[in-house]
Design an enzyme around this catalytic site. Structure first.
Site, PDB file in Angstrom:
ATOM      1  N   TYR A   3       0.852  -1.190   0.000  1.00 37.99           N
ATOM      2  CA  TYR A   3       0.000   0.000   0.000  1.00 37.99           C
ATOM      3  C   TYR A   3       0.893   1.247   0.000  1.00 37.99           C
ATOM      4  CZ  TYR A   3      -4.185   2.775   1.368  1.00 37.99           C
ATOM      5  OH  TYR A   3      -5.241   3.659   1.418  1.00 37.99           O
ATOM      6  N   CYS A   4       0.743   2.092  -1.023  1.00 35.93           N
ATOM      7  CA  CYS A   4       1.460   3.368  -1.110  1.00 35.93           C
ATOM      8  C   CYS A   4       2.975   3.121  -1.035  1.00 35.93           C
ATOM      9  CB  CYS A   4       0.974   4.310  -0.009  1.00 35.93           C
ATOM     10  SG  CYS A   4       1.629   6.003  -0.116  1.00 35.93           S
ATOM     11  N   LEU A   5       3.650   3.690  -0.043  1.00 36.57           N
ATOM     12  CA  LEU A   5       5.082   3.476   0.106  1.00 36.57           C
ATOM     13  C   LEU A   5       5.406   1.999   0.306  1.00 36.57           C
ATOM     14  CD1 LEU A   5       7.974   4.471   0.447  1.00 36.57           C
ATOM     15  CD2 LEU A   5       7.396   5.212   2.761  1.00 36.57           C
ATOM     16  N   GLY A  28       3.951  -0.281  -1.303  1.00 35.07           N
ATOM     17  CA  GLY A  28       3.992  -0.799  -2.659  1.00 35.07           C
ATOM     18  C   GLY A  28       5.310  -0.494  -3.349  1.00 35.07           C
ATOM     19  N   PHE A  67      -1.488  -1.143  -4.054  1.00 37.61           N
ATOM     20  CA  PHE A  67      -2.503  -0.146  -3.739  1.00 37.61           C
ATOM     21  C   PHE A  67      -1.875   1.241  -3.898  1.00 37.61           C
ATOM     22  CE2 PHE A  67      -5.031  -2.778  -0.321  1.00 37.61           C
ATOM     23  CZ  PHE A  67      -5.355  -3.714  -1.282  1.00 37.61           C
TER      24      PHE A  67
END
Length: 599
Positions: free
Chosen positions: A326-328, A330, A354
């Site tokens: 998710y975000c960082l 990812g 994400f």
């Protein structure tokens, strides 16, 4: 507008005034001791230079400047004309109307009261023309253009009439009704927020006392089964008698806490995934202090994602797993997959990203805060403390949506004198985490400034050159149309760096609401396209819009990746890894300001 007054009790009024005066004097004294040589300082953000570039370009084209001034005058003339017609009882259409998403002018007085309607329209006209004027100047350096556009918007948002007591009808109504008690209460709230921020304003967005982790947020049953200096690994109790053979590991960003995916049972992605037969593990990152200052990005990979994969294998007996970033998280997942590919290790069945950036060439408005001067300044501050304070990063993110995340609370807390509402999402949003100095400097310079992650061998982690094109793992990318942190066209470009099969899906709403969108909510929409076109524009042109949540599309994709292979449900602590403590665990439970646990 009803202006009936209700005088406050004189004794209460005097008591509040005395308390406010004492607290203000105390805070001013503390500030003076901590900042004996307060000065204006330098232009760390480069705003002055950007506006000097703007003024020089505007003065070089007096015709364009005159045209802008004339258009502004014409709109004001139209407003005067429509106002006179309205006073005469004629039905008229407004000259300027707020966007449907603009909640600042929802109160009926902004439309029904002649004076406040005039103030509102006058502001909207000025706001539109000012922002158009700075956006239409040609020849500005790109960096200056971005800064001018961003900080001009901050300026006009700050000057909205809704932000001032004398021009906000709702605040005036409350002031007359309470005899000014709301303003005293608001000053008390302001002082409390300054005290909470240790001299800096930390706006209260929610009633933090209304929530307790493990009680009414982060409530899905689970156990901490492993930990390193940087993370704890949570394994959740199964909710189905059988589960997919491949376990599911979730890697959240370490900018915030993991429990954005487990706020409440009805919107918990973790609970939803458990109910669909996944064995779910989640990384819960530590809130680091100065003792972890030298932990770098590769440490987050070695002691974070890779260590978690090893632990999941021990807990389940399955070496091959599925992973979500998710975000960082990812971004870290992409690096980890490239690292494994370079080492020849086939350990991931499929990967989900994400709202994750792998390409940073167009990072959106966050790029306004990332240039050589600002990064050097940030590095000096981080090196003094050993970390980036979480509240500083949170303030930056809040500015990206200042009307929603700053000014609405200024009005509610300080002008109306009310306490913030209990809201689990904002409780999570205020639960920021620090970041080690070494890691964050590497991340800003190599990802955002140099955009080296997409360059084969552009960065090396633990001595291994990272090449995303060597990643052949099937990947699912979910991005969101209104994301102000990871713009979807940038995430799309990054997805094309991978060398395997990619399914790209675009969800509605933004970075958080678009991800935490359970099917039961029946909100928003998403777009799919089986063809992975060369550009995001081409992809969107032939994409199909579908109502509701993308979660079910992801689950269908996951079922294809997993096949029919299922095993009896796994209970935390039953295998090689033993239970250390109950979820959410001590790392997640540490809120900003406390001393971090580091081992």
């Amino acid at each position: 507008m009803d202006t009936k007054s209700q005088n406050p009790d004189p004794a209460d009024f005097a008591r509040v005034c005395r308390e406010v005066a004492q607290r203000a004097a105390h805070l001013l004294g503390e500030f003076a001791q901590k900042h004996p040589q307060v000065s204006a300082g330098g232009d760390e953000l480069g705003i002055g230079k950007a506006y000097m570039d703007l003024y020089s370009r505007m003065l070089a084209d007096p015709y364009a400047l005159a045209s802008l001034s004339m258009n502004l005058a014409l709109d004001y003339a139209r407003l005067w004309q429509s106002s006179w017609l309205r006073l005469a009882g004629q039905p008229v259409e407004p000259v300027a109307v707020p966007a449907s998403s603009d909640s600042r002018f929802k109160n009926q007085d902004w439309s029904e009261n002649f004076l406040f309607d005039f103030i509102k329209q006058s502001y909207l006209i000025a706001s539109r023309h000012i922002q158009h004027a700075v956006a239409s100047v040609e020849g500005l350096p790109e960096e200056s253009q971005k800064k001018v556009a961003f900080f001009t918007r901050q300026y006009v948002d700050a000057l909205a009439p809704s932000n001032f007591a004398l021009s906000n009808p709702q605040v005036l109504r409350e002031t007359f009704a309470s005899g000014g008690q709301n303003l005293l209460n608001g000053l008390n709230n302001l002082l409390s927020d300054i005290e909470k921020g240790d001299g800096a304003l930390r706006i209260s967005m929610t009633d933090e006392g209304a929530f307790e982790m493990g009680k009414n947020v982060a409530t899905t049953p689970g156990k901490v089964v492993y930990q390193t200096d940087l993370m704890q690994l949570i394994q959740y109790a199964p909710t189905t008698p059988e589960v997919w053979r491949r376990p599911l590991l979730i890697i959240p960003p370490w900018i915030n806490k993991y429990y954005i995916l487990d706020l409440r049972e009805k919107n918990s992605f973790i609970k939803w995934a458990l109910d669909r037969g996944h064995t779910v593990f989640v990384v819960s990152w530590v809130n680091p202090d100065a003792t972890l200052a030298q932990k770098g990005f590769e440490d987050y990979m070695l002691e974070g994602s890779l260590a978690a994969m090893d632990a999941v294998a021990k807990a389940t007996g399955e070496r091959k797993i599925n992973v979500i970033g998710y975000c960082l998280g990812g971004t870290l997942l992409g690096c980890t997959l490239a690292y494994l590919a370079a080492k020849g290790e086939d350990r991931v069945g499929c990967a989900t990203f994400f709202v994750s950036l792998l390409d940073f060439s167009q990072p959106g408005e966050l790029g306004v805060f990332i240039d050589e001067g600002q990064v050097q300044s940030l590095e000096r501050k981080m090196n003094e403390r050993g970390f980036l304070e979480g509240s500083e990063m949170a303030s930056t993110f809040n500015l990206l949506r200042a009307n929603d995340l700053v000014w609405s609370f200024v009005i509610n807390n300080y002008l109306l004198g009310k306490g913030p509402f209990p809201f689990d999402l904002l409780y999570w949003n205020s639960d920021s985490t620090r970041m080690p100095a070494k890691m964050h400097s590497f991340y800003l310079r190599n990802m955002y400034m140099k955009n080296l992650l997409g360059v084969p061998g552009g960065i090396s982690l633990a001595g291994v050159p990272i090449d995303l094109s060597r990643v052949k793992v099937p990947a699912y990318f979910i991005s969101t149309a209104e994301d102000h942190i990871a713009p979807w066209k940038s995430t799309y470009k990054g997805a094309r760096y991978l060398g395997g099969e990619v399914r790209f899906v675009l969800g509605g709403s933004g970075h958080i609401a678009g991800i935490v969108n359970p099917p039961s909510a029946k909100k928003y929409q998403y777009w799919t396209n089986d063809a992975f076109a060369p550009t995001p524009e081409e992809w969107f042109a032939t994409a199909t819009q579908k109502p509701g949540s993308w979660w079910e599309d992801w689950q269908q994709w996951m079922e294809k990746q997993n096949g029919a292979d299922k095993v009896p449900a796994r209970t935390p602590g039953d295998a090689e890894l033993k239970v250390l403590e109950d979820a959410p665990g001590s790392y997640a439970s540490l809120r900003l300001g406390a001393k971090a646990k580091t081992g």
